[in-house]
Motif scaffolding. Structure first.
Motif, PDB file in Angstrom:
ATOM      1  N   ALA A   1     -30.716  -0.027  93.804  1.00 47.29           N
ATOM      2  CA  ALA A   1     -29.508  -0.812  93.527  1.00 47.29           C
ATOM      3  C   ALA A   1     -28.831  -1.260  94.817  1.00 47.29           C
ATOM      4  CB  ALA A   1     -28.534   0.016  92.687  1.00 47.29           C
ATOM      5  N   LEU A   2     -28.863  -0.414  95.845  1.00 51.39           N
ATOM      6  CA  LEU A   2     -28.271  -0.787  97.126  1.00 51.39           C
ATOM      7  C   LEU A   2     -29.091  -1.884  97.795  1.00 51.39           C
ATOM      8  CD1 LEU A   2     -27.333   2.768  98.460  1.00 51.39           C
ATOM      9  CD2 LEU A   2     -25.889   1.141  97.214  1.00 51.39           C
ATOM     10  N   ALA A   3     -30.420  -1.817  97.643  1.00 47.36           N
ATOM     11  CA  ALA A   3     -31.283  -2.846  98.226  1.00 47.36           C
ATOM     12  C   ALA A   3     -31.138  -4.167  97.490  1.00 47.36           C
ATOM     13  CB  ALA A   3     -32.737  -2.385  98.192  1.00 47.36           C
ATOM     14  N   ALA A   4     -30.818  -4.123  96.198  1.00 44.04           N
ATOM     15  CA  ALA A   4     -30.750  -5.347  95.392  1.00 44.04           C
ATOM     16  C   ALA A   4     -29.670  -6.298  95.868  1.00 44.04           C
ATOM     17  CB  ALA A   4     -30.512  -4.988  93.926  1.00 44.04           C
ATOM     18  N   GLY A   5     -28.702  -5.812  96.616  1.00 48.50           N
ATOM     19  CA  GLY A   5     -27.658  -6.673  97.139  1.00 48.50           C
ATOM     20  C   GLY A   5     -28.159  -7.695  98.134  1.00 48.50           C
ATOM     21  N   ASN A   6     -29.416  -7.543  98.593  1.00 49.62           N
ATOM     22  CA  ASN A   6     -30.011  -8.485  99.551  1.00 49.62           C
ATOM     23  C   ASN A   6     -30.842  -9.567  98.881  1.00 49.62           C
ATOM     24  OD1 ASN A   6     -29.465  -7.025 102.310  1.00 49.62           O
ATOM     25  ND2 ASN A   6     -30.172  -5.431 100.919  1.00 49.62           N
ATOM     26  N   GLY A   7     -30.742  -9.703  97.554  1.00 48.76           N
ATOM     27  CA  GLY A   7     -31.589 -10.653  96.843  1.00 48.76           C
ATOM     28  C   GLY A   7     -32.951 -10.039  96.560  1.00 48.76           C
ATOM     29  N   TRP A   8     -33.748 -10.728  95.741  1.00 46.79           N
ATOM     30  CA  TRP A   8     -35.018 -10.135  95.326  1.00 46.79           C
ATOM     31  C   TRP A   8     -35.990  -9.981  96.487  1.00 46.79           C
ATOM     32  CZ3 TRP A   8     -35.056  -7.437  91.206  1.00 46.79           C
ATOM     33  CH2 TRP A   8     -34.229  -7.786  90.120  1.00 46.79           C
ATOM     34  N   LEU A   9     -36.148 -11.026  97.293  1.00 46.92           N
ATOM     35  CA  LEU A   9     -37.075 -10.929  98.418  1.00 46.92           C
ATOM     36  C   LEU A   9     -36.556  -9.964  99.473  1.00 46.92           C
ATOM     37  CD1 LEU A   9     -39.629 -11.809  99.861  1.00 46.92           C
ATOM     38  CD2 LEU A   9     -38.381 -13.781 100.782  1.00 46.92           C
ATOM     39  N   GLY A  10     -35.314 -10.164  99.862  1.00 48.59           N
ATOM     40  CA  GLY A  10     -34.734  -9.265 100.856  1.00 48.59           C
ATOM     41  C   GLY A  10     -34.667  -7.838 100.351  1.00 48.59           C
ATOM     42  N   GLY A  11     -34.338  -7.677  99.072  1.00 44.93           N
ATOM     43  CA  GLY A  11     -34.272  -6.338  98.495  1.00 44.93           C
ATOM     44  C   GLY A  11     -35.621  -5.650  98.494  1.00 44.93           C
ATOM     45  N   THR A  12     -36.681  -6.413  98.224  1.00 45.13           N
ATOM     46  CA  THR A  12     -38.025  -5.835  98.246  1.00 45.13           C
ATOM     47  C   THR A  12     -38.396  -5.364  99.644  1.00 45.13           C
ATOM     48  OG1 THR A  12     -38.731  -7.248  96.414  1.00 45.13           O
ATOM     49  CG2 THR A  12     -40.464  -6.280  97.780  1.00 45.13           C
ATOM     50  N   VAL A  13     -38.078  -6.192 100.637  1.00 41.97           N
ATOM     51  CA  VAL A  13     -38.364  -5.815 102.028  1.00 41.97           C
ATOM     52  C   VAL A  13     -37.577  -4.564 102.409  1.00 41.97           C
ATOM     53  CG1 VAL A  13     -38.140  -6.535 104.434  1.00 41.97           C
ATOM     54  CG2 VAL A  13     -38.947  -8.162 102.715  1.00 41.97           C
ATOM     55  N   VAL A  14     -36.297  -4.528 102.035  1.00 42.55           N
ATOM     56  CA  VAL A  14     -35.465  -3.358 102.344  1.00 42.55           C
ATOM     57  C   VAL A  14     -36.023  -2.119 101.667  1.00 42.55           C
ATOM     58  CG1 VAL A  14     -33.198  -2.314 101.960  1.00 42.55           C
ATOM     59  CG2 VAL A  14     -33.363  -4.668 102.775  1.00 42.55           C
ATOM     60  N   LEU A  15     -36.426  -2.251 100.400  1.00 41.73           N
ATOM     61  CA  LEU A  15     -36.925  -1.088  99.672  1.00 41.73           C
ATOM     62  C   LEU A  15     -38.235  -0.579 100.271  1.00 41.73           C
ATOM     63  CD1 LEU A  15     -36.077   0.666  97.314  1.00 41.73           C
ATOM     64  CD2 LEU A  15     -37.427  -0.772  95.797  1.00 41.73           C
TER      65      LEU A  15
ATOM     66  N   PHE B   1     -39.056  -0.834 103.426  1.00 46.04           N
ATOM     67  CA  PHE B   1     -38.662  -0.172 104.665  1.00 46.04           C
ATOM     68  C   PHE B   1     -38.088   1.214 104.385  1.00 46.04           C
ATOM     69  CE2 PHE B   1     -35.231   0.784 107.713  1.00 46.04           C
ATOM     70  CZ  PHE B   1     -35.992   0.879 108.878  1.00 46.04           C
ATOM     71  N   VAL B   2     -37.245   1.305 103.369  1.00 48.70           N
ATOM     72  CA  VAL B   2     -36.671   2.608 103.003  1.00 48.70           C
ATOM     73  C   VAL B   2     -37.769   3.574 102.593  1.00 48.70           C
ATOM     74  CG1 VAL B   2     -35.165   3.795 101.359  1.00 48.70           C
ATOM     75  CG2 VAL B   2     -34.437   1.626 102.367  1.00 48.70           C
ATOM     76  N   THR B   3     -38.755   3.090 101.856  1.00 46.58           N
ATOM     77  CA  THR B   3     -39.868   3.941 101.437  1.00 46.58           C
ATOM     78  C   THR B   3     -40.655   4.445 102.640  1.00 46.58           C
ATOM     79  OG1 THR B   3     -40.048   2.733  99.351  1.00 46.58           O
ATOM     80  CG2 THR B   3     -41.937   4.066 100.008  1.00 46.58           C
ATOM     81  N   ALA B   4     -40.924   3.547 103.599  1.00 45.88           N
ATOM     82  CA  ALA B   4     -41.693   3.926 104.784  1.00 45.88           C
ATOM     83  C   ALA B   4     -40.984   4.993 105.603  1.00 45.88           C
ATOM     84  CB  ALA B   4     -41.967   2.693 105.642  1.00 45.88           C
ATOM     85  N   THR B   5     -39.667   4.933 105.654  1.00 41.06           N
ATOM     86  CA  THR B   5     -38.914   5.936 106.414  1.00 41.06           C
ATOM     87  C   THR B   5     -38.582   7.163 105.575  1.00 41.06           C
ATOM     88  OG1 THR B   5     -36.833   4.792 105.882  1.00 41.06           O
ATOM     89  CG2 THR B   5     -37.906   4.234 107.973  1.00 41.06           C
ATOM     90  N   ALA B   6     -38.578   7.011 104.254  1.00 41.76           N
ATOM     91  CA  ALA B   6     -38.203   8.132 103.396  1.00 41.76           C
ATOM     92  C   ALA B   6     -39.229   9.256 103.439  1.00 41.76           C
ATOM     93  CB  ALA B   6     -38.026   7.658 101.949  1.00 41.76           C
ATOM     94  N   ILE B   7     -40.508   8.917 103.575  1.00 44.97           N
ATOM     95  CA  ILE B   7     -41.536   9.955 103.558  1.00 44.97           C
ATOM     96  C   ILE B   7     -41.393  10.910 104.740  1.00 44.97           C
ATOM     97  CG2 ILE B   7     -44.020  10.380 103.723  1.00 44.97           C
ATOM     98  CD1 ILE B   7     -44.393   7.839 102.000  1.00 44.97           C
TER      99      ILE B   7
END
Length: 297
Positions: free
Chosen positions: A183-197, A199-205
């Motif tokens: 939901a926090l990533a969705a504030g960047n639009g669909w494309l931007g939100g996907t990129v943010v998500l 990135f978050v996944t890559a750092t979350a692990i």
């Protein structure tokens, strides 16, 4: 003649056989339905809603509550008591508090300086540390990060570690933890939100490597929550009471998600230094028992 099996008993049986799936079946739809309310509110309701209260509610109802309920069904009252003891364990060596309150903010600041250069004139350093770091750590811990880590580390990652080992547990928990922030990533639009998500996944692990190590070595989900809160407080803040540390020192407020990079780097150091053991020892799962800790004081 055996007594008929009621729907309640059937449900309890499913939860006991599949505790992780049961947790996610509650957590994902309920938590996301709450977290996305500020995102959809302008189009659906014609109003703007603040994000922070819905993040808090999503963590309490969508994470902490199912973690406690599933633990109660699977492990009984003893399991809930064991989870609670880990959630409030304060007595750990001071170095673990230093990790949260000194190492994490310093590492995050070092990443910011490496990427952005030295801070601008901003606030005085002492004032920024008090209002932007310490106050925000306390607010973030109490409203959000403690509940998050009781669920993610104390319930999900611990159960996966018992069955699959610490590294696989972190690898599985990381993407789910990242999804929580959709939901926090969705504030960047669909494309931007996907990129943010992504990135978050890559750092979350690697962040889950760090959190698993802290939990295994201390047995304290309180300290795990402080580590999480300190990273957020160094950049984003808690969502309550103003910005975090670095936005007070950089005049343009544009430090970005440097805390994710710093926490990921710390996690990679930990997994390499411990050779993938992350401070844990293999054991057979036992109902109501706390994890075996390699470094418990």
């Amino acid at each position: 003649m055996s007594a008929p099996v009621t729907a309640e008993r059937r449900l309890a049986g499913i939860i006991r056989r599949h505790p992780v799936t049961s947790f996610l079946a509650w957590s994902v739809p309920v938590g996301q339905a709450i977290a996305f309310q500020p995102v959809v509110a302008p189009a659906w309701y014609g109003v703007d809603l603040p994000t922070a209260p819905f993040v808090v509610l999503a963590n309490l109802v969508g994470l902490l509550l199912p973690a406690v309920v599933v633990t109660r069904v699977v492990d009984g009252p003893a399991g809930v008591r064991a989870l609670w003891r880990r959630a409030v364990r304060v007595r750990v060596p001071l170095r673990w508090y230093a990790l949260a309150l000194v190492v994490v903010p310093v590492a995050t600041t070092a990443v910011a300086v490496a990427l952005l250069g030295p801070p601008d004139s901003g606030e005085a350093l002492a004032a920024a540390i008090v209002s932007g770091l310490l106050v925000q750590v306390l607010l973030g811990f109490l409203t959000t990060n403690w509940a998050e880590e009781v669920a993610w580390t104390g319930f999900l990652q611990t159960r996966l570690q018992d069955r699959h080992g610490p590294v696989r547990a972190a690898l599985a928990t990381g993407p789910l933890f990242a999804l929580q922030h959709a939901a926090l990533a969705a504030g960047n639009g669909w494309l931007g939100g996907t990129v943010v998500l992504l990135f978050v996944t890559a750092t979350a692990i690697p962040f889950r490597f760090l959190q698993g190590w802290v939990a295994n070595r201390t047995g304290s989900l309180l300290v795990v929550g402080l580590v999480h809160a300190a990273g957020n407080a160094t950049t984003d803040g808690s969502g309550f009471g103003g910005p975090g540390l670095l936005p007070r020192l950089y005049l343009d407020d544009g430090v970005g998600p440097v805390h994710l990079v710093a926490s990921a780097a710390l996690g990679l150091v930990v997994v390499a230094a411990t050779r993938g053991r992350l401070g844990g020892r293999p054991r057979a799962p036992r109902v109501g028992a706390e994890p075996v800790l390699a470094g418990r004081p």
